[in-house]
Design a protein around this motif. Structure first.
Motif, PDB file in Angstrom:
ATOM      1  N   ASP A 231      -2.650   7.105   6.778  1.00 35.23           N
ATOM      2  CA  ASP A 231      -3.916   6.439   6.511  1.00 35.23           C
ATOM      3  C   ASP A 231      -5.085   7.210   7.110  1.00 35.23           C
ATOM      4  OD1 ASP A 231      -2.671   4.454   5.199  1.00 35.23           O
ATOM      5  OD2 ASP A 231      -2.559   3.107   6.916  1.00 35.23           O
TER       6      ASP A 231
ATOM      7  N   CYS B 169      -5.124  -2.575   5.271  1.00 34.91           N
ATOM      8  CA  CYS B 169      -4.079  -2.312   6.258  1.00 34.91           C
ATOM      9  C   CYS B 169      -4.666  -2.301   7.666  1.00 34.91           C
ATOM     10  CB  CYS B 169      -3.411  -0.965   5.967  1.00 34.91           C
ATOM     11  SG  CYS B 169      -2.410  -0.929   4.462  1.00 34.91           S
TER      12      CYS B 169
ATOM     13  N   ASP C 293      -7.519   3.258  -2.995  1.00 33.19           N
ATOM     14  CA  ASP C 293      -6.794   3.507  -1.753  1.00 33.19           C
ATOM     15  C   ASP C 293      -7.703   3.393  -0.534  1.00 33.19           C
ATOM     16  OD1 ASP C 293      -4.195   4.120  -0.671  1.00 33.19           O
ATOM     17  OD2 ASP C 293      -5.001   6.061  -0.053  1.00 33.19           O
TER      18      ASP C 293
ATOM     19  N   THR D 295       0.828  -1.201   0.000  1.00 34.68           N
ATOM     20  CA  THR D 295       0.000   0.000   0.000  1.00 34.68           C
ATOM     21  C   THR D 295       0.861   1.249   0.000  1.00 34.68           C
ATOM     22  OG1 THR D 295      -1.763  -1.151   1.179  1.00 34.68           O
ATOM     23  CG2 THR D 295      -1.800   1.251   1.235  1.00 34.68           C
ATOM     24  N   ARG D 296       1.915   1.247   0.821  1.00 35.61           N
ATOM     25  CA  ARG D 296       2.844   2.391   0.847  1.00 35.61           C
ATOM     26  C   ARG D 296       3.537   2.570  -0.502  1.00 35.61           C
ATOM     27  NH1 ARG D 296      -0.037   3.192   4.904  1.00 35.61           N
ATOM     28  NH2 ARG D 296       0.472   2.110   6.824  1.00 35.61           N
TER      29      ARG D 296
ATOM     30  N   CYS E 249       5.115   7.906   3.495  1.00 37.62           N
ATOM     31  CA  CYS E 249       5.079   6.445   3.390  1.00 37.62           C
ATOM     32  C   CYS E 249       6.345   5.795   3.928  1.00 37.62           C
ATOM     33  CB  CYS E 249       4.845   6.042   1.926  1.00 37.62           C
ATOM     34  SG  CYS E 249       3.221   6.504   1.277  1.00 37.62           S
TER      35      CYS E 249
ATOM     36  N   SER F 181       1.110   4.107  -3.067  1.00 37.99           N
ATOM     37  CA  SER F 181       0.916   5.520  -2.752  1.00 37.99           C
ATOM     38  C   SER F 181       2.113   6.349  -3.181  1.00 37.99           C
ATOM     39  CB  SER F 181       0.663   5.697  -1.249  1.00 37.99           C
ATOM     40  OG  SER F 181      -0.536   5.070  -0.861  1.00 37.99           O
ATOM     41  N   SER F 182       3.315   5.823  -2.965  1.00 34.43           N
ATOM     42  CA  SER F 182       4.529   6.542  -3.347  1.00 34.43           C
ATOM     43  C   SER F 182       4.650   6.653  -4.861  1.00 34.43           C
ATOM     44  CB  SER F 182       5.758   5.843  -2.767  1.00 34.43           C
ATOM     45  OG  SER F 182       5.727   5.851  -1.356  1.00 34.43           O
TER      46      SER F 182
ATOM     47  N   LYS G 219       6.290   5.718   7.667  1.00 35.32           N
ATOM     48  CA  LYS G 219       5.416   4.664   8.179  1.00 35.32           C
ATOM     49  C   LYS G 219       6.090   3.293   8.118  1.00 35.32           C
ATOM     50  CE  LYS G 219       1.537   4.153   8.908  1.00 35.32           C
ATOM     51  NZ  LYS G 219       0.853   3.791  10.171  1.00 35.32           N
TER      52      LYS G 219
ATOM     53  N   THR H  15       4.251  12.897  -0.176  1.00 32.35           N
ATOM     54  CA  THR H  15       3.705  11.573   0.146  1.00 32.35           C
ATOM     55  C   THR H  15       4.757  10.468   0.267  1.00 32.35           C
ATOM     56  OG1 THR H  15       1.585  12.158  -0.869  1.00 32.35           O
ATOM     57  CG2 THR H  15       2.052   9.804  -0.604  1.00 32.35           C
TER      58      THR H  15
END
Length: 277
Positions: free
Chosen positions: A266, A95, A88, A41-42, A168, A45-46, A171, A164
């Motif tokens: 998130d 997640c 997302d 997921t990270r 990420c 997003s990246s 995290k 972003t």
């Protein structure tokens, strides 16, 4: 490419990249289901953020007339990226679900995905509403209500995604107990800098740029700007200020040696030192 083709491409690309990343981490690197899902997921997003900010740079550097000049990427990337926000929302839920399965989690008693939905919506309400607003309002406003004007401003909005990847990475480092590493501290500095420049200063800069271009006082810009622009700024800018406040609070706690809190991409909620919500 047609509208349908671009939307379809985005709807295939983002979930496909997630599934490919998750499969690679599980099959080739032996990661657990939960760890692979969260890291994937990270990653997605990246990747989306890098693509958006790259498109933004290309658009802004190509438009000399900030109102009339056009670039094909302005509309094309909106169509391509719109499915990302729907994807997302579901990816963030996965997640959240995997975190619930972690032994000792306070909500570990939730055993079905359906039963976890209310808790997810309560916990991630800000981010879910943000994503829905992006699809329901920002997308049609950018594609139709602009009437082909202001591609430069659309490019500047894309540049907001520049922060972003640092969110990420932070995290992921917390997830693997690396919050005391040099990399995490450097990443935190870059996160604060990019978030402040690309998100906090974003909306004031848009109004300033239009003021300078039109040779009118800055205070007069909201009176002549389209109502859609004013509404979008009024709803989105306070979120950026709130999230930046959480980032700064986490940085202060780190510097003072207190129990650490950081920004949760998130749902913009603090995380404790162990990285569990």
């Amino acid at each position: 490419m047609t509208t349908v083709a671009l939307v379809t491409a985005g709807a295939v690309f983002f979930p496909g990249l997630y599934l490919l990343s998750k499969w690679t981490l599980r099959r080739l690197m032996g990661w657990s289901q939960g760890d692979a899902a969260i890291a994937s997921t990270r990653l997605v997003s990246s990747v989306q953020a890098i693509m958006a900010s790259s498109a933004g740079y290309i658009i802004t550097s190509s438009c000399r007339d900030i109102i009339e000049d056009r670039h094909w990427l302005a509309d094309a990337y909106i169509l391509f990226a719109t499915p990302y926000f729907a994807y997302d929302i579901y990816a963030m839920f996965l997640c959240y679900w995997h975190k619930l399965q972690v032994k000792g989690h306070e909500d570990g008693r939730v055993r079905s995905m359906g039963a976890a939905v209310p808790g997810y919506l309560r916990r991630e309400a800000l981010m879910v509403m943000h994503h829905i607003f992006m699809v329901a309002f920002c997308c049609p406003a950018s594609l139709f209500w602009r009437q082909g004007k202001g591609d430069y401003f659309q490019g500047v909005l894309f540049l907001a995604e520049l922060s972003t990847p640092f969110v990420c990475l932070g995290k992921v480092l917390i997830q693997y107990q690396k919050q005391n590493s040099v990399l995490h501290k450097v990443n935190g500095v870059l996160l604060m800098f990019t978030f402040f420049c690309c998100r906090v200063l974003l909306f004031p800069y848009l109004y300033f740029a239009y003021s300078r271009f039109s040779s009118i006082p800055l205070t007069s810009v909201p009176l002549v700007a389209p109502w859609q622009c004013n509404l979008g700024a009024a709803l989105l800018w306070p979120l950026q200020l709130y999230w930046f406040g959480l980032i700064c609070r986490g940085a202060v706690r780190t510097l003072t040696g207190r129990r650490r809190s950081t920004f949760n991409p998130d749902g913009a909620l603090p995380l404790n030192h162990s990285g569990k919500n």
